[in-house]
Design an enzyme around this catalytic site. Structure first.
Site, PDB file in Angstrom:
ATOM      1  N   ASP A 220       0.816  -1.213   0.000  1.00 44.43           N
ATOM      2  CA  ASP A 220       0.000   0.000   0.000  1.00 44.43           C
ATOM      3  C   ASP A 220       0.850   1.264   0.000  1.00 44.43           C
ATOM      4  O   ASP A 220       2.060   1.227   0.223  1.00 44.43           O
ATOM      5  CB  ASP A 220      -0.967   0.001   1.206  1.00 44.43           C
ATOM      6  CG  ASP A 220      -0.294  -0.423   2.511  1.00 44.43           C
ATOM      7  OD1 ASP A 220       0.938  -0.326   2.611  1.00 44.43           O
ATOM      8  OD2 ASP A 220      -1.015  -0.846   3.434  1.00 44.43           O
TER       9      ASP A 220
ATOM     10  N   ASN B 178      -7.457  -2.721  14.140  1.00 44.18           N
ATOM     11  CA  ASN B 178      -8.851  -3.077  13.855  1.00 44.18           C
ATOM     12  C   ASN B 178      -8.958  -4.290  12.930  1.00 44.18           C
ATOM     13  O   ASN B 178     -10.017  -4.563  12.374  1.00 44.18           O
ATOM     14  CB  ASN B 178      -9.581  -1.870  13.237  1.00 44.18           C
ATOM     15  CG  ASN B 178      -8.937  -1.424  11.926  1.00 44.18           C
ATOM     16  OD1 ASN B 178      -8.007  -2.063  11.428  1.00 44.18           O
ATOM     17  ND2 ASN B 178      -9.422  -0.327  11.370  1.00 44.18           N
TER      18      ASN B 178
ATOM     19  N   HIS C 225      -7.133  -4.734  10.124  1.00 42.38           N
ATOM     20  CA  HIS C 225      -6.855  -4.508   8.702  1.00 42.38           C
ATOM     21  C   HIS C 225      -5.562  -5.179   8.263  1.00 42.38           C
ATOM     22  O   HIS C 225      -4.642  -5.362   9.049  1.00 42.38           O
ATOM     23  CB  HIS C 225      -6.891  -3.014   8.331  1.00 42.38           C
ATOM     24  CG  HIS C 225      -5.740  -2.173   8.773  1.00 42.38           C
ATOM     25  ND1 HIS C 225      -5.902  -0.948   9.387  1.00 42.38           N
ATOM     26  CD2 HIS C 225      -4.393  -2.339   8.663  1.00 42.38           C
ATOM     27  CE1 HIS C 225      -4.712  -0.425   9.624  1.00 42.38           C
ATOM     28  NE2 HIS C 225      -3.777  -1.243   9.204  1.00 42.38           N
TER      29      HIS C 225
ATOM     30  N   GLU D 244      -9.536  -2.014   5.332  1.00 40.64           N
ATOM     31  CA  GLU D 244     -10.183  -1.753   6.609  1.00 40.64           C
ATOM     32  C   GLU D 244     -11.400  -2.662   6.784  1.00 40.64           C
ATOM     33  O   GLU D 244     -11.867  -3.263   5.802  1.00 40.64           O
ATOM     34  CB  GLU D 244     -10.628  -0.278   6.658  1.00 40.64           C
ATOM     35  CG  GLU D 244      -9.478   0.731   6.541  1.00 40.64           C
ATOM     36  CD  GLU D 244      -8.714   0.927   7.858  1.00 40.64           C
ATOM     37  OE1 GLU D 244      -8.548  -0.040   8.634  1.00 40.64           O
ATOM     38  OE2 GLU D 244      -8.268   2.065   8.094  1.00 40.64           O
TER      39      GLU D 244
HETATM   40  C1  GLP Z   1      -0.302   0.274   8.518  1.00 40.79           C
HETATM   41  C2  GLP Z   1      -0.077  -0.540   7.261  1.00 40.79           C
HETATM   42  C3  GLP Z   1      -0.468  -1.974   7.482  1.00 40.79           C
HETATM   43  C4  GLP Z   1       0.186  -2.498   8.746  1.00 40.79           C
HETATM   44  C5  GLP Z   1      -0.272  -1.705   9.921  1.00 40.79           C
HETATM   45  C6  GLP Z   1       0.272  -2.233  11.239  1.00 40.79           C
HETATM   46  O1  GLP Z   1      -1.624   0.651   8.681  1.00 40.79           O
HETATM   47  N1  GLP Z   1      -0.804  -0.041   6.145  1.00 40.79           N
HETATM   48  O2  GLP Z   1      -0.047  -2.752   6.355  1.00 40.79           O
HETATM   49  O3  GLP Z   1      -0.167  -3.853   8.925  1.00 40.79           O
HETATM   50  O4  GLP Z   1       0.165  -0.375   9.691  1.00 40.79           O
HETATM   51  O5  GLP Z   1       1.138  -1.330  11.820  1.00 40.79           O
HETATM   52  P1  GLP Z   1       2.090  -1.592  13.050  1.00 40.79           P
HETATM   53  O6  GLP Z   1       3.012  -2.684  12.645  1.00 40.79           O
HETATM   54  O7  GLP Z   1       2.810  -0.283  13.213  1.00 40.79           O
HETATM   55  O8  GLP Z   1       1.239  -1.960  14.188  1.00 40.79           O
END
Ligand code: GLP
Length: 250
Positions: free
Chosen positions: A67, A136, A138, A143
């Site tokens: 992404d 959440n 995702h 989402e």
């Molecule tokens: C972002 C990314 C996701 C990732 C998420 C988790 O939202 N787009 O791909 O899984 O962060 O983040 P963290 O590892 O900082 O908890």
């Protein structure tokens, strides 16, 4: 679904990095699906260490990131392009021409999403898709409510995700772009193998929902239960709700 519980977050990230390294050693021309986020910082640190100290060779590897925010230049300090350069690509021997990240500045978002899907298919599909887990549920920026058959597309961040990701924007939630491009749930699911990494108590409830709960668009990561080769690597804190749910009342 294989669930591995490591004694701590460092161990969890080492196990995850070793899994990625195994794929690269087995298939030097592997196609990796890559993620961003705080969890990945430690995973990539370990991959860099394996490259430097153990000769892990990324010379033939192709990557596709999940992404990117819409409206951020690749050079922006907050873009996922910059994240990947800083945490991984600048520190390993990968050919930059073989790294792919959605183009959040494209004047034709729909066209560039379709081209991204085609590029994945032309590369032979993703051998190993690495995933973090949003608070959440995702995956990528899919989402809750994202259709299970969704493909690479424009999507909108929830308030919760914008708040969570504000830490990468100097703590200022208003600076987090609300629009993004993300690979879809279905694009992710098509990877031959999937490796999800999560650590910390804050993820415990959503990990349990993803790993043990009903498969539902409400928790996009729950779809991984249906995958033929999905591995979830956790630390004990992230696994704690699963443990608690297994305790039978006396
Ligand atoms: C972002 C990314 C996701 C990732 C998420 C988790 O939202 N787009 O791909 O899984 O962060 O983040 P963290 O590892 O900082 O908890």
């Amino acid at each position: 679904m294989e669930v591995i519980v490591a004694p701590g977050k460092v161990a969890a990230c080492e196990i995850a990095a070793r899994r990625i390294a195994d794929t690269v050693r087995e298939y030097p021309a592997a196609v990796l699906g890559l993620a961003t986020g705080g969890t990945m910082v430690r995973v990539y640190r370990e991959l860099v260490r394996l490259h430097r100290n153990k000769g892990l060779d990324f010379g033939g590897v192709t990557t596709f990131n999940l992404d990117e925010y819409i409206g951020l230049e690749p050079q922006s300090p907050h873009s996922y392009h910059t994240f990947m350069r800083e945490h991984l690509f600048d520190q390993i021997d990968i050919d930059r021409n073989n790294t792919n990240i959605p183009d959040g500045m494209s004047p034709d978002i729909c066209g560039s999403c379709a081209a991204y899907e085609k590029a994945i298919a032309d590369a032979g599909g993703i051998d190993l898709q690495v995933l973090g887990l949003g608070a959440n549920g995702h995956i990528g920026f899919n989402e809750p409510g994202s259709p299970l058959d969704s493909r690479t597309r424009m999507a909108v961040l929830t308030d919760e995700t914008a708040r969570d990701n504000a830490r990468f924007f100097d703590g200022d939630e208003t600076r987090v772009p609300r629009e993004c491009i993300t690979m879809g749930v279905s694009s992710i699911f098509e990877a031959k193998k999937i490796l999800l990494v999560a650590y910390g108590e804050k993820k415990a409830a959503v990990v349990a929902a993803a790993v043990k709960g009903t498969v539902s668009v409400r928790v996009p990561a729950s779809v991984l239960q249906k995958h033929s080769s999905a591995t979830v690597v956790l630390d004990e804190a992230a696994a704690s709700t699963i443990y608690r749910q297994n305790i039978k009342p006396i």
